[in-house]
Write a protein that holds these residues in place. Structure first.
Motif, short mmCIF file in Angstrom:
data_model
loop_
_atom_site.label_atom_id
_atom_site.label_comp_id
_atom_site.label_asym_id
_atom_site.label_seq_id
_atom_site.Cartn_x
_atom_site.Cartn_y
_atom_site.Cartn_z
N TYR A 1 -1.32 -8.59 6.26
CA TYR A 1 -0.82 -7.24 6.01
C TYR A 1 0.68 -7.26 5.76
N SER A 2 1.37 -8.16 6.46
CA SER A 2 2.83 -8.20 6.34
C SER A 2 3.28 -8.64 4.96
N PHE A 3 2.46 -9.42 4.24
CA PHE A 3 2.85 -9.88 2.90
C PHE A 3 3.42 -8.72 2.11
N ARG A 4 2.67 -7.62 2.12
CA ARG A 4 3.07 -6.49 1.30
C ARG A 4 4.02 -5.58 2.04
N HIS A 5 3.67 -5.30 3.29
CA HIS A 5 4.41 -4.26 4.01
C HIS A 5 5.84 -4.69 4.29
N MET A 6 6.04 -5.97 4.63
CA MET A 6 7.37 -6.41 5.03
C MET A 6 8.18 -6.95 3.87
N LYS B 1 -7.37 0.63 17.19
CA LYS B 1 -5.95 0.97 17.24
C LYS B 1 -5.18 0.21 16.18
N SER B 2 -5.49 -1.08 15.96
CA SER B 2 -4.75 -1.75 14.88
C SER B 2 -5.12 -1.14 13.55
N SER B 3 -6.39 -0.78 13.38
CA SER B 3 -6.77 -0.14 12.13
C SER B 3 -5.94 1.12 11.90
N LEU B 4 -5.78 1.93 12.94
CA LEU B 4 -5.01 3.17 12.81
C LEU B 4 -3.56 2.89 12.46
N PHE B 5 -2.97 1.92 13.16
CA PHE B 5 -1.57 1.62 12.89
C PHE B 5 -1.39 1.07 11.49
N LEU B 6 -2.31 0.18 11.06
CA LEU B 6 -2.17 -0.40 9.73
C LEU B 6 -2.33 0.69 8.67
N ALA B 7 -3.30 1.58 8.85
CA ALA B 7 -3.47 2.68 7.89
C ALA B 7 -2.23 3.57 7.89
N GLY B 8 -1.74 3.88 9.09
CA GLY B 8 -0.53 4.70 9.20
C GLY B 8 0.65 4.02 8.53
N GLY B 9 0.72 2.70 8.67
CA GLY B 9 1.81 1.94 8.06
C GLY B 9 1.77 2.04 6.55
N GLU B 10 0.56 2.00 5.99
CA GLU B 10 0.43 2.11 4.54
C GLU B 10 0.92 3.49 4.09
N ARG C 1 4.10 4.08 1.53
CA ARG C 1 3.99 4.77 0.24
C ARG C 1 4.84 6.03 0.17
N THR C 2 4.93 6.74 1.30
CA THR C 2 5.63 8.03 1.26
C THR C 2 7.06 7.92 1.75
N GLY C 3 7.37 6.87 2.49
CA GLY C 3 8.71 6.71 3.02
C GLY C 3 8.99 7.57 4.24
N GLU D 1 -0.40 4.77 -7.75
CA GLU D 1 -0.34 3.37 -7.31
C GLU D 1 -1.61 3.04 -6.53
N LYS D 2 -2.15 1.85 -6.78
CA LYS D 2 -3.37 1.44 -6.06
C LYS D 2 -2.99 0.82 -4.72
N THR D 3 -3.87 0.99 -3.74
CA THR D 3 -3.64 0.33 -2.46
C THR D 3 -3.94 -1.16 -2.63
#
Lengths: 303, 563
Positions: free
Chosen positions: B38-43, B285-294, B298-300, B397-399
């Motif tokens: 997940y960090s590849f993209r997010h970070m 909980k990780s699913s929620l955080f990762l979705a929230g992170g996305e 995207r929105t900043g 933009e695609k996820t």
């Protein structure tokens, strides 16, 4: 195969009885208001008619969530009703217990909320948020009140609760009567009937979460609500009157209990004004919770 | 260092494996992979990323070390190391409050590490103090059976439990968690506070409670009370939050309450339920955080008032978020329901005289959880889109695949573990050192129940097919004739959905006190420390006359005492 049979029976019987109950409710309401009231088949005709109407989806809304919501709610009621039917008529527990029943019975509210949120309509958002607050409010006294039969039966399973009342129903005790009153008012809120029809409040937010629904979507929601109108009193009968007893004179008693509960719900809804949402929350977290707690304490002490 | 080398040379005395630690390790490995992917993209685009990945790897290895350590001191060293890693990882956050949150978490976790050391010393002195054997450095982490009948042993237990509570984020050591969730980078939150720290804290609590000490009913009641308070208080706070990540942080606290409650019941079903819940919690909980992170990427922003209607921009993320929300709220047949149900069984048969209180707290807690997640679902994904959301939707933009992959796997686990819950061999995996049969007073056959629910869905679908669903028409929403686009003020953001609750009776007072951080141990201690500071700065103001004054007073006191 028996399984499919059970589900179809659970659905068909619940739907039929729910529609009949809805007719009773409408007829009584009409009589209270000096009207003639609808013919017997009217609730059924309403749903068939809705199926023939056009499906309208609000622009920019999530189409999938919007159309899935009613179906999820229907699945919840079907599951809850099947759970009750199976445990009513077969020996030994099956599928789930009291906890499962409580959780399944919140699924219809959840579906209304999801549907309202997905409508992209501010009125629906408001109504759905009220529904959610109502769920939070009545859940506390509802859990406590329905715990009383569990304590009396000393058993969590639905069939165990029914069996353990064969020599004395829960409503025969003081704690049982108090809990029944609380549970009945919670059911009123669960059905979103006056005085707790705050989420729908036609005169102010035009049916709230249902404002954008039409055609089949509305038909499924209607059917779900009608089925709940049967399922919830059924749950109360299981918890407080030892379930449906279909032998000899007991048929009459069961019928009386059922019609009594439905009539009470209808009368309450016809003789009260709608309350505000904060009043409802105060009502359920205040006096109702105190009463329900008292009932639990009494039940734990065997009164 | 020498000690660690010795540990690696002679693994026999230092490492041991139990079924529970193996399952925990498998989960830890899964979250390690997901976090990296997940960090590849997010970070991407941040500075010092090589340090970031090294810290993540070191965290993972230290976690494995803790899970398989059979020795208290090794555990203590790695435990402290993890606290440091968390501090460093939070530092990658870009929010305003990041340094403060990192300090806070280090202070709370480091502070309880000291308690952990104290507890270990106490255990050693209780168990082997007179003989000096088997040596403090080799104090085994199993099979002690210390009775909680002396003050020393009770203090030792409370010290160890505090360390576990701080790591997992249970009250009263929870306050670092919501702040960290708000300020740290999302993959870090999903990796440490939401999953690994939960695994470790609850794993440690379970081992300590079951293998090191023999619990008494009184201590069990303390645990259950703490658990129930944690559930209710944290979820009430979550209801009124207006930041996506902070709200999730409060739920990370609230869910720990269930685990502490389950372990506190002291009976096999409750403990197995608590451990099952621990695993389920890390999943959703990780699913929620990762979705929230996305959403945030995207929105900043993670401010709920500025989001809404994002389902059109990221339907897959919404689906994952919804599934995880339903799981955490305990809607059948998802995994959160299965473990909560087991926990309730434990509470009913092992909850002591106050079982009704614990049961109602836990069940109401899950209704309130549902409420706060419905608010999130509305404010982020459904409802009416905000200005930012419109721009995001229009950007088309695609996820990314690396975002979808973890979310998809976690969602499948949420459903899968819920549906096959009754087939999982709890006896083997979720029962560390507790004997006895798993007796469940209630019934939950997740398989048949799922079939019934599916049948309900099919019936609904058939009803749809018989109607006009296939030629649906799309029309602007009806708001009494107004147009939503022309009246942006009519947008309901959903942030204040539960203000009504906040204004009711005694809750109003409690919320106000909580907002003054009166229940935050760290802040209160900080205020007390600041109070001392004021006194000292009054005494040492650097001016000769005041020192002279103290000198004279001291002399006078001396004279009085001596005469």
């Amino acid at each position: 195969m028996t399984f499919v049979y059970l589900i179809v029976f659970g659905f068909a019987a619940t739907a039929a009885l729910g529609l009949v109950t809805s007719w009773i409710d409408r007829k009584v309401t009409a009589r209270v208001q000096y009207r003639v009231g609808p013919p017997f088949l009217q609730p059924f005709i309403d749903i068939v008619k809705l199926l023939g109407k056009e499906t309208v989806i609000p622009a920019g809304a999530s189409r999938g969530t919007f159309l899935m919501a009613p179906v999820i709610g229907l699945a919840g009621v079907v599951a809850a009703a099947t759970l009750f039917w199976v445990n009513q008529f077969f020996e030994g527990g099956f599928m789930g217990d009291w906890i499962v029943a409580i959780y399944l019975l919140t699924v219809p509210s959840l579906s209304i909320i999801l549907g309202g949120f997905a409508s992209r309509n501010p009125l629906a958002s408001l109504g759905a948020s009220r529904e959610m607050k109502l769920v939070m409010a009545y859940e506390l006294p509802f859990i406590l009140a329905t715990l009383v039969p569990v304590i009396w039966a000393g058993d969590l399973s639905i069939s165990g609760i029914i069996e353990n009342q064969s020599d004395g129903i829960t409503a025969g005790h003081l704690s049982g009567i108090i809990a029944l009153i609380v549970a009945l008012l919670c059911v009123q809120a669960k059905l979103a009937l006056v005085p707790f029809d705050i989420p729908e409040a036609e005169t102010e937010i035009v049916e709230g979460p249902l404002v954008e629904y039409s055609g089949p979507g509305l038909a499924v929601f209607r059917l779900m609500k009608n089925m709940l109108l049967f399922t919830l009193p059924f749950f109360l009968i299981i918890l407080f009157f030892g379930g449906m007893r279909l032998n000899g004179i007991n048929i009459l008693w069961t019928l009386l209990e059922y019609v009594g509960i439905v009539a009470l719900i209808t009368v309450i809804r016809n003789t009260n004004p709608r309350v505000r949402i904060d009043q409802a929350v105060r009502f359920f977290w205040g006096p109702m919770t105190v009463l329900a707690t008292a009932a639990v304490v009494l039940a734990l002490n065997g009164i | 260092m020498k000690y660690l080398i010795d540990a690696l040379k002679n693994p026999g005395g230092y490492f041991a494996s139990t079924p529970l630690s193996v399952v925990c390790a498998v989960f830890a490995a899964m979250f390690f992979v997901f976090t990296v992917v997940y960090s590849f993209r997010h970070m991407s685009g941040r500075k010092g990323l090589w340090r970031y990945y090294i810290y993540i790897l070191a965290t993972f290895l230290a976690t494995l070390g803790i899970l398989f350590s059979a020795n208290f001191l090794l555990l203590l060293v790695l435990w402290g190391f993890l606290g440091l890693m968390l501090y460093l990882l939070i530092g990658f956050g870009r929010e305003e409050g990041t340094p403060e949150s990192a300090r806070k978490s280090l202070a709370i976790i480091g502070g309880t590490d000291v308690l952990l050391l104290l507890g270990i010393v106490l255990i050693w002195s209780i168990r082997y103090g007179s003989t000096g054997l088997p040596g403090f450095l080799r104090l085994p982490f199993a099979g002690m059976g210390i009775q909680l009948d002396t003050t020393g042993s009770v203090i030792a237990y409370l010290c160890l439990a505090s360390a576990a509570f701080a790591k997992a984020g249970a009250m009263p050591f929870h306050t670092w968690l919501p702040d960290t969730a708000r300020d740290a980078p999302v993959p870090v939150t999903a990796f440490l506070p939401a999953s690994l720290d939960k695994l470790l804290g609850i794993y440690f609590l379970a081992r300590v409670t079951l293998e090191v000490f023999v619990m008494t009913p009184a201590m069990n009641t303390v645990l259950m009370a703490l658990g129930s308070v944690t559930i209710m208080a944290a979820v009430m706070m979550a209801l009124v939050q207006h930041d996506l990540k902070r709200l999730l942080g409060y739920h990370a606290v609230s869910q720990v309450g269930y685990m502490v409650l389950g372990i506190g019941t002291g009976n096999p079903v409750g403990i197995a339920g608590a451990l099952f819940h621990m695993f389920n919690n890390t999943i959703y909980k990780s699913s929620l955080f990762l979705a929230g992170g996305e959403v945030e990427r995207r929105t900043g922003t993670s401010d709920l008032a500025r989001l809404g209607g994002l389902v059109k921009a990221m339907p897959m993320v919404f689906a994952a978020f919804l599934i995880a929300s339903l799981s955490i709220s305990g809607v059948p047949p998802f995994n959160g329901f299965a473990s909560k149900w087991m926990l309730y069984q434990g509470v009913i048969s092992g909850g002591g005289t106050l079982w009704v209180v614990w049961l109602v707290a836990a069940m109401l807690g899950s209704a309130l959880t549902l409420a706060s997640f419905m608010k999130l679902v509305h404010s982020v994904f459904l409802g009416q889109p905000s200005q930012i959301s419109r721009e995001v939707i229009e950007s088309r933009e695609k996820t990314g695949f690396f975002t979808i992959l973890p979310l998809a796997v976690l969602s499948l686990l949420c459903i899968g573990l819920g549906v096959i819950a009754w087939k999982i061999p709890f006896a083997d995996y979720f029962r560390p050192g507790v004997g006895g049969e798993l007796h469940m007073p209630g019934i939950w056959q997740s398989g048949p129940a799922t079939l019934v629910l599916l049948a309900g869905l099919v019936i609904g679908y058939l009803i749809y097919l018989s109607g006009s669903i296939r030629k649906a028409r799309i029309v602007a929403p009806f708001i009494g004739g107004e147009t939503l686009e022309k009246n942006p003020d009519m947008r309901v953001s959903g942030v204040d959905f539960y203000r009504t609750i906040r204004e009711i009776g005694i809750l109003k007072v409690i919320y106000r006190l909580a907002e003054k951080k009166l229940f935050d141990l760290y802040e209160v201690l900080q205020k007390i420390a600041a109070g001392f500071g004021i006194v000292f700065s009054f005494m040492h103001n650097g001016i000769l006359s005041r020192y002279l004054l103290w000198f004279v007073i001291g002399l006078a006191v001396l004279c009085i005492v001596l005469i």
